[in-house]
Design a protein around this motif. Structure first.
Motif, PDB file in Angstrom:
ATOM      1  N   HIS A   1     -21.291  17.169  -2.024  1.00  0.00           N
ATOM      2  CA  HIS A   1     -21.132  17.441  -3.448  1.00  0.00           C
ATOM      3  C   HIS A   1     -21.825  18.701  -3.954  1.00  0.00           C
ATOM      4  O   HIS A   1     -21.492  19.176  -5.039  1.00  0.00           O
ATOM      5  N   ILE A   2     -22.782  19.257  -3.202  1.00  0.00           N
ATOM      6  CA  ILE A   2     -23.551  20.388  -3.725  1.00  0.00           C
ATOM      7  C   ILE A   2     -23.459  21.609  -2.812  1.00  0.00           C
ATOM      8  O   ILE A   2     -22.925  22.646  -3.187  1.00  0.00           O
ATOM      9  N   PHE A   3     -23.986  21.502  -1.607  1.00  0.00           N
ATOM     10  CA  PHE A   3     -24.023  22.630  -0.678  1.00  0.00           C
ATOM     11  C   PHE A   3     -23.277  22.272   0.606  1.00  0.00           C
ATOM     12  O   PHE A   3     -23.882  21.789   1.568  1.00  0.00           O
ATOM     13  N   PRO A   4     -21.963  22.498   0.659  1.00  0.00           N
ATOM     14  CA  PRO A   4     -21.246  22.195   1.905  1.00  0.00           C
ATOM     15  C   PRO A   4     -21.795  23.018   3.063  1.00  0.00           C
ATOM     16  O   PRO A   4     -22.051  24.215   2.929  1.00  0.00           O
ATOM     17  N   ASN A   5     -22.013  22.321   4.182  1.00  0.00           N
ATOM     18  CA  ASN A   5     -22.478  22.940   5.423  1.00  0.00           C
ATOM     19  C   ASN A   5     -23.926  23.409   5.377  1.00  0.00           C
ATOM     20  O   ASN A   5     -24.365  24.165   6.253  1.00  0.00           O
TER      21      ASN A   5
ATOM     22  N   ARG B   1     -15.854  31.386   9.511  1.00  0.00           N
ATOM     23  CA  ARG B   1     -14.789  30.880   8.634  1.00  0.00           C
ATOM     24  C   ARG B   1     -15.342  29.927   7.581  1.00  0.00           C
ATOM     25  O   ARG B   1     -14.978  30.009   6.410  1.00  0.00           O
ATOM     26  N   ARG B   2     -16.231  29.038   7.974  1.00  0.00           N
ATOM     27  CA  ARG B   2     -16.760  28.033   7.054  1.00  0.00           C
ATOM     28  C   ARG B   2     -17.853  28.579   6.148  1.00  0.00           C
ATOM     29  O   ARG B   2     -18.173  27.982   5.122  1.00  0.00           O
ATOM     30  N   ALA B   3     -18.454  29.713   6.518  1.00  0.00           N
ATOM     31  CA  ALA B   3     -19.575  30.251   5.748  1.00  0.00           C
ATOM     32  C   ALA B   3     -19.193  30.569   4.303  1.00  0.00           C
ATOM     33  O   ALA B   3     -20.047  30.573   3.410  1.00  0.00           O
ATOM     34  N   TRP B   4     -17.913  30.815   4.059  1.00  0.00           N
ATOM     35  CA  TRP B   4     -17.470  31.185   2.713  1.00  0.00           C
ATOM     36  C   TRP B   4     -17.278  29.966   1.813  1.00  0.00           C
ATOM     37  O   TRP B   4     -17.140  30.104   0.594  1.00  0.00           O
ATOM     38  N   GLN B   5     -17.268  28.767   2.378  1.00  0.00           N
ATOM     39  CA  GLN B   5     -16.990  27.572   1.588  1.00  0.00           C
ATOM     40  C   GLN B   5     -18.044  27.335   0.510  1.00  0.00           C
ATOM     41  O   GLN B   5     -17.726  26.951  -0.609  1.00  0.00           O
ATOM     42  N   VAL B   6     -19.328  27.567   0.840  1.00  0.00           N
ATOM     43  CA  VAL B   6     -20.373  27.306  -0.139  1.00  0.00           C
ATOM     44  C   VAL B   6     -20.289  28.287  -1.309  1.00  0.00           C
ATOM     45  O   VAL B   6     -20.630  27.947  -2.450  1.00  0.00           O
ATOM     46  N   GLY B   7     -19.818  29.508  -1.033  1.00  0.00           N
ATOM     47  CA  GLY B   7     -19.646  30.460  -2.131  1.00  0.00           C
ATOM     48  C   GLY B   7     -18.649  29.960  -3.157  1.00  0.00           C
ATOM     49  O   GLY B   7     -18.915  29.965  -4.362  1.00  0.00           O
ATOM     50  N   LYS B   8     -17.508  29.502  -2.681  1.00  0.00           N
ATOM     51  CA  LYS B   8     -16.460  29.026  -3.588  1.00  0.00           C
ATOM     52  C   LYS B   8     -16.843  27.706  -4.252  1.00  0.00           C
ATOM     53  O   LYS B   8     -16.604  27.505  -5.443  1.00  0.00           O
ATOM     54  N   ALA B   9     -17.437  26.784  -3.475  1.00  0.00           N
ATOM     55  CA  ALA B   9     -17.711  25.441  -3.991  1.00  0.00           C
ATOM     56  C   ALA B   9     -18.913  25.407  -4.923  1.00  0.00           C
ATOM     57  O   ALA B   9     -18.941  24.615  -5.869  1.00  0.00           O
TER      58      ALA B   9
ATOM     59  N   ASN C   1     -39.506  18.596   7.068  1.00  0.00           N
ATOM     60  CA  ASN C   1     -40.688  18.217   7.833  1.00  0.00           C
ATOM     61  C   ASN C   1     -40.372  17.775   9.264  1.00  0.00           C
ATOM     62  O   ASN C   1     -41.268  17.764  10.106  1.00  0.00           O
ATOM     63  N   ARG C   2     -39.128  17.400   9.529  1.00  0.00           N
ATOM     64  CA  ARG C   2     -38.787  16.839  10.838  1.00  0.00           C
ATOM     65  C   ARG C   2     -37.629  17.615  11.464  1.00  0.00           C
ATOM     66  O   ARG C   2     -36.574  17.768  10.863  1.00  0.00           O
ATOM     67  N   ARG C   3     -37.852  18.068  12.674  1.00  0.00           N
ATOM     68  CA  ARG C   3     -36.862  18.877  13.381  1.00  0.00           C
ATOM     69  C   ARG C   3     -35.529  18.140  13.561  1.00  0.00           C
ATOM     70  O   ARG C   3     -34.461  18.725  13.409  1.00  0.00           O
ATOM     71  N   LYS C   4     -35.580  16.858  13.905  1.00  0.00           N
ATOM     72  CA  LYS C   4     -34.371  16.154  14.308  1.00  0.00           C
ATOM     73  C   LYS C   4     -33.627  15.486  13.148  1.00  0.00           C
ATOM     74  O   LYS C   4     -32.625  14.812  13.366  1.00  0.00           O
ATOM     75  N   SER C   5     -34.088  15.654  11.934  1.00  0.00           N
ATOM     76  CA  SER C   5     -33.357  15.076  10.805  1.00  0.00           C
ATOM     77  C   SER C   5     -32.055  15.833  10.578  1.00  0.00           C
ATOM     78  O   SER C   5     -31.907  16.984  10.999  1.00  0.00           O
ATOM     79  N   VAL C   6     -31.088  15.184   9.923  1.00  0.00           N
ATOM     80  CA  VAL C   6     -29.778  15.794   9.694  1.00  0.00           C
ATOM     81  C   VAL C   6     -29.588  16.041   8.207  1.00  0.00           C
ATOM     82  O   VAL C   6     -30.252  15.434   7.370  1.00  0.00           O
ATOM     83  N   PRO C   7     -28.676  16.946   7.845  1.00  0.00           N
ATOM     84  CA  PRO C   7     -28.445  17.245   6.424  1.00  0.00           C
ATOM     85  C   PRO C   7     -28.051  16.001   5.630  1.00  0.00           C
ATOM     86  O   PRO C   7     -27.334  15.125   6.126  1.00  0.00           O
ATOM     87  N   ASP C   8     -28.541  15.922   4.407  1.00  0.00           N
ATOM     88  CA  ASP C   8     -28.215  14.809   3.520  1.00  0.00           C
ATOM     89  C   ASP C   8     -26.713  14.820   3.221  1.00  0.00           C
ATOM     90  O   ASP C   8     -26.150  15.845   2.829  1.00  0.00           O
ATOM     91  N   ARG C   9     -26.072  13.669   3.377  1.00  0.00           N
ATOM     92  CA  ARG C   9     -24.613  13.614   3.267  1.00  0.00           C
ATOM     93  C   ARG C   9     -24.144  13.798   1.825  1.00  0.00           C
ATOM     94  O   ARG C   9     -23.057  14.353   1.592  1.00  0.00           O
ATOM     95  N   TRP C  10     -24.906  13.348   0.841  1.00  0.00           N
ATOM     96  CA  TRP C  10     -24.495  13.538  -0.554  1.00  0.00           C
ATOM     97  C   TRP C  10     -24.580  15.024  -0.924  1.00  0.00           C
ATOM     98  O   TRP C  10     -23.648  15.584  -1.524  1.00  0.00           O
ATOM     99  N   ILE C  11     -25.685  15.664  -0.572  1.00  0.00           N
ATOM    100  CA  ILE C  11     -25.841  17.096  -0.834  1.00  0.00           C
ATOM    101  C   ILE C  11     -24.746  17.877  -0.119  1.00  0.00           C
ATOM    102  O   ILE C  11     -24.154  18.817  -0.667  1.00  0.00           O
ATOM    103  N   ASP C  12     -24.453  17.498   1.114  1.00  0.00           N
ATOM    104  CA  ASP C  12     -23.445  18.201   1.905  1.00  0.00           C
ATOM    105  C   ASP C  12     -22.057  18.080   1.270  1.00  0.00           C
ATOM    106  O   ASP C  12     -21.297  19.053   1.235  1.00  0.00           O
TER     107      ASP C  12
END
Length: 388
Positions: free
Chosen positions: A289-293, A109-117, A276-287
């Motif tokens: 404003h640019i690439f949701p999810n 369901r959420r996979a389509w969000q980045v296409g539209k946004a 470079n690091r397995r345990k890092s999380v997605p950048d919140r600004w990018i998430d």
């Protein structure tokens, strides 16, 4: 903490602001300095937001015009080489990390969000930024490309040569974008292709542009793919700049889909940005404003997903080439901006500039990588050789 030399004491009127200024000083960035990579404050509250929210606050303050920098790319190169992003860990980041860990943010369901946004912003906009092939992934400059168009053609041809394309082969492109790879492969190597995308704008553009070639473009989630739906197993699979949207909870599923769609003697090329690091999380600004999810993979996460399904024949890192690619996109974007200013507005311009230049700085600092993985089901007899 006293303010480092070169700072305007009037804006550093609280201990937290002085601490942020001192942190920036460790990266050789001055608040209200006069060098191109220095931070020029219009509203001192930008420092408060950076401390409280990390890059989300820093980026939104920039979008709002609270600070400027003549060379944002160099600013971020300095900041990330000093690993300052690891120093500021706002409380909200813990909740973000928990969401990433517990929930499948890239489900069907959420996979389509980045296409539209993101990808449906407009084909005219992307054509102005990306160039003639509409290739929205890292170019290959190491062969001596003189400009972005040549670097993109070199990248597309590198993919074709690594896959060993031959006339008549059937190729699947998972995340086909505007059809740049499929068009190049059909025109230069005589193959037939099926591509899937979650962007309506991309599918419509590609269908029109490549109407005379043996190419099929589908508006479809990759999880729906299987050999029967493709008319039988394909000879080759390419996925260029799409795996960044798959998400760590779905990496294995992606590889299972590729495995069931591929002939036993076939090859897969996976082209993806990596962290470079397995345990890092997605950048919140990018998430936001640019690439949701979005969720960049690590080498270890990709390795886990391959386990027992594929043999890695080759792993090629040319992440440094993303720096000139992004700088070329930024130059094209700024040159074309007068055509889009009325519709998109100044806040969008600052957002897009921050996106392109912060990413350029991240690749220049080697905080991000670009990998091409070449995969086979059971190993190429005698071994695979990377083309010259």
């Amino acid at each position: 903490m006293s303010a480092p030399a070169g700072h305007d004491d009037a804006v550093l009127d609280t201990a937290p602001r002085q601490w942020v200024a001192g942190l920036l000083g460790r990266a050789d960035i001055r608040v209200n300095g006069d060098r191109p990579w220095d931070m020029r404050l219009h509203d001192p509250a930008a420092l408060d937001r950076a401390l409280a929210e990390g890059n989300l606050g820093l980026g939104e303050a920039y979008m709002a015009g609270a600070w400027d920098c003549e060379r944002l790319d160099v600013f971020f190169e300095h900041l990330l080489r000093a690993h300052l992003d690891r120093e500021v860990q706002p409380a909200q980041l813990a909740w973000h990390a928990l969401q990433v860990k517990l929930f499948n943010r890239q489900n069907r369901r959420r996979a389509w969000q980045v296409g539209k946004a993101h990808y449906d912003l407009g084909n005219d906009f992307y054509a102005a930024m990306l160039g003639p092939r509409m290739a929205y992934s890292c170019g290959y400059w190491q062969g001596g490309a003189a400009d972005l168009a040549q670097a993109q053609e070199a990248k597309l041809d590198l993919v074709c040569r690594k896959l060993g394309l031959q006339p008549g082969m059937r190729v699947l492109d998972i995340g086909c974008g505007w059809g740049s790879f499929m068009g190049h492969a059909a025109e230069r190597y005589g193959v037939r292709c099926i591509g899937v995308t979650v962007s309506e704008e991309q599918a419509a553009y590609a269908q029109q542009r490549y109407a005379g070639l043996p190419l099929e473009f589908r508006l479809q989630d990759y999880r729906q793919l299987d050999a029967d739906a493709l008319g039988g197993p394909v000879d080759r699979i390419a996925s260029i700049g799409m795996f960044e949207h798959v998400g760590r909870r779905n990496h294995r599923r992606f590889m299972e889909v590729a495995h069931r769609c591929l002939r036993d003697d076939g090859l897969v090329l996976l082209h993806t940005i990596g962290k470079n690091r397995r345990k890092s999380v997605p950048d919140r600004w990018i998430d936001r404003h640019i690439f949701p999810n979005g969720d960049l993979p690590s080498i270890g996460q990709i390795g886990d997903a391959l386990d027992g399904l594929f043999v890695c024949e080759d792993l090629h890192n040319f992440g440094a080439d993303y720096d000139p690619t992004l700088m070329a996109w930024h130059a094209s974007f700024e040159a074309a901006w007068p055509r889009f200013a009325g519709a998109l507005g100044e806040t969008f311009r600052r957002k897009w500039r921050y996106y392109l230049l912060s990413c350029a700085g991240a690749f220049r600092a080697r905080e991000l990588q670009l990998w091409q993985w070449l995969l086979s089901k059971d190993g190429v007899p005698g071994g695979w050789r990377r083309p010259a």
